[in-house]
Design an enzyme around this catalytic site. Structure first.
Site, PDB file in Angstrom:
ATOM      1  N   LYS A 173     -47.063  24.821 -35.735  1.00 20.36           N
ATOM      2  CA  LYS A 173     -46.455  23.919 -36.726  1.00 20.36           C
ATOM      3  C   LYS A 173     -47.586  23.319 -37.541  1.00 20.36           C
ATOM      4  O   LYS A 173     -48.582  22.830 -36.980  1.00 20.36           O
ATOM      5  CB  LYS A 173     -45.690  22.826 -35.995  1.00 20.36           C
ATOM      6  CG  LYS A 173     -45.273  21.655 -36.855  1.00 20.36           C
ATOM      7  CD  LYS A 173     -44.249  20.851 -36.116  1.00 20.36           C
ATOM      8  CE  LYS A 173     -44.336  19.393 -36.446  1.00 20.36           C
ATOM      9  NZ  LYS A 173     -43.276  18.633 -35.812  1.00 20.36           N
TER      10      LYS A 173
HETATM   11  C1  R5P Z   1     -45.586  14.503 -35.168  1.00 25.89           C
HETATM   12  O1  R5P Z   1     -46.547  14.667 -34.466  1.00 25.89           O
HETATM   13  C2  R5P Z   1     -44.265  14.724 -34.668  1.00 25.89           C
HETATM   14  O2  R5P Z   1     -44.305  15.823 -33.802  1.00 25.89           O
HETATM   15  C3  R5P Z   1     -43.146  14.964 -35.678  1.00 25.89           C
HETATM   16  O3  R5P Z   1     -42.091  15.512 -34.992  1.00 25.89           O
HETATM   17  C4  R5P Z   1     -43.520  15.874 -36.798  1.00 25.89           C
HETATM   18  O4  R5P Z   1     -44.496  15.296 -37.557  1.00 25.89           O
HETATM   19  C5  R5P Z   1     -42.320  16.319 -37.649  1.00 25.89           C
HETATM   20  O5  R5P Z   1     -41.689  15.268 -38.162  1.00 25.89           O
HETATM   21  P1  R5P Z   1     -41.747  14.893 -39.709  1.00 25.89           P
HETATM   22  O6  R5P Z   1     -40.938  15.939 -40.424  1.00 25.89           O
HETATM   23  O7  R5P Z   1     -41.122  13.545 -39.776  1.00 25.89           O
HETATM   24  O8  R5P Z   1     -43.177  14.932 -40.140  1.00 25.89           O
END
Ligand code: R5P
Length: 260
Positions: A173
Site C-alpha cells: 500500500k
Molecule cells: C495509516 O497508516 C492507516 O493504515 C490508514 O488506514 C491508511 O492511511 C488509509 O487511510 P486513509 O485513506 O485515511 O489515508
C-alpha cells in the site's frame, strides 16, 4: 504459493477482476477517536456491502464488528506510537500471529517507514512478521511511508514499495503520485493506494481512477470515505471505479445520485 495463502489472497483481491476495495478504518490505533469513526460500528455497517475487505485493529474488530460477518478482514498488527508522540510510525508488532489466526483474518497489515533514523526497526519488524505469517499462509500488506522530509514522489514511494516487496510483502500500500505507473512497474506485487487526507470527493475519485489506470489493483481508503458528506455514496462511487471501470465523472454522478 500454498493453498491457504492463495485462498486468503483471493478473499482480499477479488478473483473475478483482480481488484479490491479495501475500507480502512484502523486510524484509531495512532489517532484515537478519529473524526467519523467515533462510533465505528455505526459508520461501517452501512458501508460493508460496498467494501471487499475491512482493514482495522483487533480492538475495533472485537468491539465493533459482529463475528457473524462474511467481510474478509485485514488486521493491523503493527503500532506502538501516536500522532502526538515524537516518533510517529516507529512501530513494532502489537498483535501476535496466534491472535491473528484466532480472529480468522484473511491478511495482516504492517507499517514500515523508509527514510527515518529508525527505518531498520520497522523493516526488521515487518520481515519477522512475514516469516511468521508465511508459516500459516497469511498474506502481509506492507503499509509504506516515507520520512517526513522526503517528497511523496515516484522516487521515494517507488523505493519504499519495491523494498517492501523485496522483503517479502504480498501486497503493497502506498500513496498515489505523479508518474505512478513507474511505481507499479517496478513493484512485483499488487499495489493499492491509500486515500490520504480528506479532499473534495471529485478529487478523491479522480485520484482513484488515475491510480487504477496506472496499474494499481485497488484502494485501501479511509478518510475520503468516512469523512465524506455521504460515506455510502462515496464508497459506491469508488467501488464503481475499481470494479466497473467507470469514469471519474460517472463515479461523481453515482455519488451525487446517492444523496438524492
Ligand atoms: C495509516 O497508516 C492507516 O493504515 C490508514 O488506514 C491508511 O492511511 C488509509 O487511510 P486513509 O485513506 O485515511 O489515508
Amino acid at each position: 504459493m500454498d493453498w491457504g495463502m492463495k485462498n486468503r489472497l483471493s478473499k482480499i483481491i477479488k478473483p473475478r477482476d483482480g481488484r479490491t476495495v479495501m475500507l480502512a478504518v484502523d486510524h484509531g490505533y495512532f489517532m484515537g477517536p478519529t473524526t467519523g469513526l467515533e462510533k465505528l460500528d455505526e459508520m461501517i455497517n452501512p458501508l460493508l456491502p460496498y467494501a471487499d475487505t475491512l482493514m482495522l485493529t483487533r480492538g475495533a474488530l472485537r468491539n465493533y464488528v459482529d463475528p457473524v460477518t462474511d467481510i474478509p478482514i485485514v488486521l493491523r498488527v503493527s503500532g506502538g506510537t501516536s500522532i502526538v508522540g515524537k516518533e510517529l510510525l516507529h512501530e513494532g508488532t502489537v498483535v501476535s500471529i496466534e491472535d491473528a489466526i484466532r480472529l480468522n483474518v484473511s491478511g495482516v497489515a504492517y507499517s514500515i517507514l523508509v527514510g527515518a533514523d529508525f527505518e531498520r526497526d520497522t523493516l526488521l519488524g515487518m520481515t519477522k512478521y512475514i516469516d511468521e505469517a508465511e508459516r500459516y499462509g497469511i498474506p502481509v500488506l506492507a503499509v509504506t511511508a516515507v520520512g517526513k522530509d522526503m517528497a511523496k514522489d515516484v522516487r521515494y514511494l517507488g523505493l519504499a514499495s519495491r523494498m517492501a516487496a523485496e522483503l517479502g510483502a504480498h501486497i503493497v500500500k502506498t500513496y498515489f503520485c505523479k508518474d505512478f505507473e513507474k511505481v507499479i512497474e517496478s513493484c512485483p506485487v499488487p499495489v493499492v493506494i491509500a486515500g490520504g487526507k480528506k479532499q473534495p470527493e471529485k478529487d478523491a475519485l479522480n485520484m482513484a481512477y488515475d491510480a487504477i489506470q496506472a496499474g494499481a489493483i485497488g484502494v485501501d481508503m479511509g478518510r475520503n470515505v468516512f469523512q465524506s458528506t455521504d460515506p455510502v455514496g462515496m464508497l459506491k462511487a469508488v467501488n464503481a471505479i475499481i470494479h466497473k471501470d467507470v469514469t471519474p465523472k460517472e463515479a461523481f454522478d453515482i455519488f451525487n445520485s446517492n444523496k438524492k
